[in-house]
Design a protein around this motif. Structure first.
Motif, PDB file in Angstrom:
ATOM      1  N   GLU A  32       0.808  -1.221   0.000  1.00 19.47           N
ATOM      2  CA  GLU A  32       0.000   0.000   0.000  1.00 19.47           C
ATOM      3  C   GLU A  32       0.842   1.272   0.000  1.00 19.47           C
ATOM      4  O   GLU A  32       0.302   2.359  -0.192  1.00 19.47           O
ATOM      5  CB  GLU A  32      -0.956  -0.017   1.198  1.00 19.47           C
ATOM      6  CG  GLU A  32      -2.004  -1.135   1.100  1.00 19.47           C
ATOM      7  CD  GLU A  32      -3.038  -1.082   2.222  1.00 19.47           C
ATOM      8  OE1 GLU A  32      -3.999  -0.287   2.094  1.00 19.47           O
ATOM      9  OE2 GLU A  32      -2.873  -1.822   3.203  1.00 19.47           O
ATOM     10  N   LYS A  33       2.156   1.179   0.191  1.00 19.82           N
ATOM     11  CA  LYS A  33       3.015   2.361   0.128  1.00 19.82           C
ATOM     12  C   LYS A  33       3.162   2.816  -1.324  1.00 19.82           C
ATOM     13  O   LYS A  33       2.920   2.048  -2.258  1.00 19.82           O
ATOM     14  CB  LYS A  33       4.388   2.067   0.741  1.00 19.82           C
ATOM     15  CG  LYS A  33       5.214   1.060  -0.027  1.00 19.82           C
ATOM     16  CD  LYS A  33       6.551   0.777   0.663  1.00 19.82           C
ATOM     17  CE  LYS A  33       7.462   1.964   0.625  1.00 19.82           C
ATOM     18  NZ  LYS A  33       8.839   1.646   1.107  1.00 19.82           N
ATOM     19  N   HIS A  34       3.552   4.074  -1.492  1.00 22.11           N
ATOM     20  CA  HIS A  34       3.664   4.639  -2.843  1.00 22.11           C
ATOM     21  C   HIS A  34       4.985   4.263  -3.489  1.00 22.11           C
ATOM     22  O   HIS A  34       6.048   4.368  -2.874  1.00 22.11           O
ATOM     23  CB  HIS A  34       3.550   6.169  -2.795  1.00 22.11           C
ATOM     24  CG  HIS A  34       3.700   6.816  -4.138  1.00 22.11           C
ATOM     25  ND1 HIS A  34       4.924   7.267  -4.620  1.00 22.11           N
ATOM     26  CD2 HIS A  34       2.791   7.071  -5.119  1.00 22.11           C
ATOM     27  CE1 HIS A  34       4.758   7.775  -5.834  1.00 22.11           C
ATOM     28  NE2 HIS A  34       3.483   7.681  -6.150  1.00 22.11           N
ATOM     29  N   ASP A 421      13.955   3.025  -3.093  1.00 22.49           N
ATOM     30  CA  ASP A 421      13.158   4.246  -2.897  1.00 22.49           C
ATOM     31  C   ASP A 421      13.925   5.281  -2.074  1.00 22.49           C
ATOM     32  O   ASP A 421      13.612   5.562  -0.913  1.00 22.49           O
ATOM     33  CB  ASP A 421      11.814   3.912  -2.244  1.00 22.49           C
ATOM     34  CG  ASP A 421      11.978   3.126  -0.942  1.00 22.49           C
ATOM     35  OD1 ASP A 421      13.060   2.569  -0.713  1.00 22.49           O
ATOM     36  OD2 ASP A 421      11.006   3.070  -0.172  1.00 22.49           O
TER      37      ASP A 421
END
Length: 435
Positions: A32-34, A421
């Motif tokens: 669910e993280k971007h 990231d």
């Protein structure tokens, strides 16, 4: 219905976008993280769900990201459902390529940028499909060409049988899988056997020259002995010019808005393909000049008098080239390098090369390992294995306090480098400078 397990991965997001553009119904799951590749999925309205085995429904065609083993709950659910058809990402992509004049871009470094350049050049002449490793993918019904970034990881590129293939260089990587340079080279030799027309190989790379490639290989580079050669090169902080010779005959002087010798090499492979296809040199130049870059490959942003560069560099050669390019583009500016490594095996194998590359910066910081796939059985090192080899190197855990410390280095050129990231940490530094 096409369902993607790991839909936010760069290749997966690209492929999902392509199928959507072809009129197919597409959805998928992920954390669910971007992640930056998901932005194009959101723009297309593609549904993304949290991982859950109950997401798998009857009669789905399920495409599995290469990061997910067969015991992952959604993968197991799909394989245990007799009504579902299940493909690994690279296998499905290999089938898709059969419908096009396909061009695979392979190599240790420069695949993503070269794929972007190639698609920009060919799109100048007409509709062109492409799948780029920055999460970008598109195809139109009347696309004549399809350009694909073909990754050598675990020999996945052997699933592709293209008309053309570019080999940008052959320097060992993915050392968690390939155990020797010889094994790595053999993978490229096997890949080349599946190319139906021409192989376009970088002739200035001595490792590529040692490969046993088919006779229909065309060599490009700046050194003598290449079939397609760049001569009389002029490079500035904002553009480059060079003459192109094909088999000793002058073709055209090219002027391109690129900076860095690596971009000249990439552009020359694209020019080679264009000449092989009989395209007009003026149009090749115009198409290349329209290339505006790809995501996370030397993306430049100016903020509060500082320069921020975001790059995917994760191999020491890429780190070295990225810092060289920053110094060429911004002469006399202080260079602050922030590097986040991926996989302990890569750091262990290339530790001295990483250290020497990072020393090109005036200030160096290295982020600690954070990803679940950073750690590998049988390798017992931590981040100090690298940082102890770099004088005055900072270790970052990507905290607000560390971001403030980095912000105090201004004015400078910040170069953030990672295949992971790292971009949220960059945003923290920028936030400190806005106060």
């Amino acid at each position: 219905m096409y369902y993607f397990i790991g839909i936010k991965g760069t290749g997966m997001a690209s492929l999902a976008s392509i199928l959507h553009d072809m009129g197919e119904e597409v959805m998928g799951s992920d954390l669910e993280k971007h992640f930056f590749p998901e932005d194009q999925l959101v723009a297309r309205g593609i549904t993304m769900l949290p991982f859950d085995k109950n997401n798998i429904k009857d009669n789905m065609t399920v495409i599995v990201g290469n990061a997910f083993a067969d015991d992952f709950e959604e993968v197991a659910a799909a394989r245990n459902n007799p009504t579902c058809t299940v493909y690994r990402y690279h296998v499905f992509l290999g089938k898709l390529l059969e419908s096009y004049n396909s061009i695979c871009i392979s190599g240790s470094h420069g695949k993503t940028t070269t794929t972007g350049m190639m698609s920009a050049m060919l799109s100048h002449f007409g509709p062109c499909g492409y799948l780029i490793g920055d999460g970008t993918g598109h195809v139109e019904d009347n696309s004549r060409y399809f350009v694909l970034e073909a990754c050598e990881y675990r020999r996945h590129f052997l699933a592709y049988k293209p008309k053309y293939a570019v080999i940008t260089n052959v320097e060992i990587d993915h050392v968690d899988y390939y155990k020797s340079e010889e094994d790595y080279g053999h993978a490229y030799e096997e890949f080349a056997q599946g190319v139906s027309d021409k192989i376009i190989a970088f002739g200035d790379d001595p490792r590529a020259r040692k490969l046993h490639l088919p006779q229909h290989t065309v060599w490009y580079g700046v050194e003598d002995g290449n079939d397609i050669q760049a001569k009389n090169i002029v490079e500035t902080p904002t553009w480059m010019e060079f003459d192109v010779y094909a088999y000793g005959e002058f073709v055209r002087r090219f002027h391109l808005p690129f900076v860095g010798r690596h971009l000249l090499w990439n552009a020359l492979s694209v020019i080679t393909l264009g000449l092989l296809e009989g395209l007009q040199p003026e149009g090749i130049e115009q198409g290349l000049a329209g290339f505006t870059g790809v995501k996370r490959r030397f993306v430049v942003e100016e903020y509060h008098g500082n320069i921020y560069i975001d790059d995917y560099a994760h191999h020491p050669t890429e780190v070295s080239v990225t810092l060289d390019c920053a110094k060429l583009r911004y002469p006399g500016r202080k260079i602050v390098a922030v590097f986040k490594p991926h996989r302990v095996s890569r750091v262990q194998y290339f530790v001295n090369e990483f250290a020497e590359a990072l020393k090109k910066a005036d200030v160096v910081g290295v982020c600690d390992f954070t990803s679940i796939d950073d750690f590998e059985p049988g390798i017992d090192i931590d981040i100090t294995y690298l940082t102890d080899r770099i004088p005055n190197c900072h270790i970052f855990h990507e905290t607000d306090e560390e971001a403030a410390m980095l912000a105090s280095e201004e004015p400078c050129v910040y170069v953030f480098m990672s295949s992971k990231d790292i971009y949220p940490f960059k945003e923290k530094v920028k936030a400190c400078q806005s106060h």
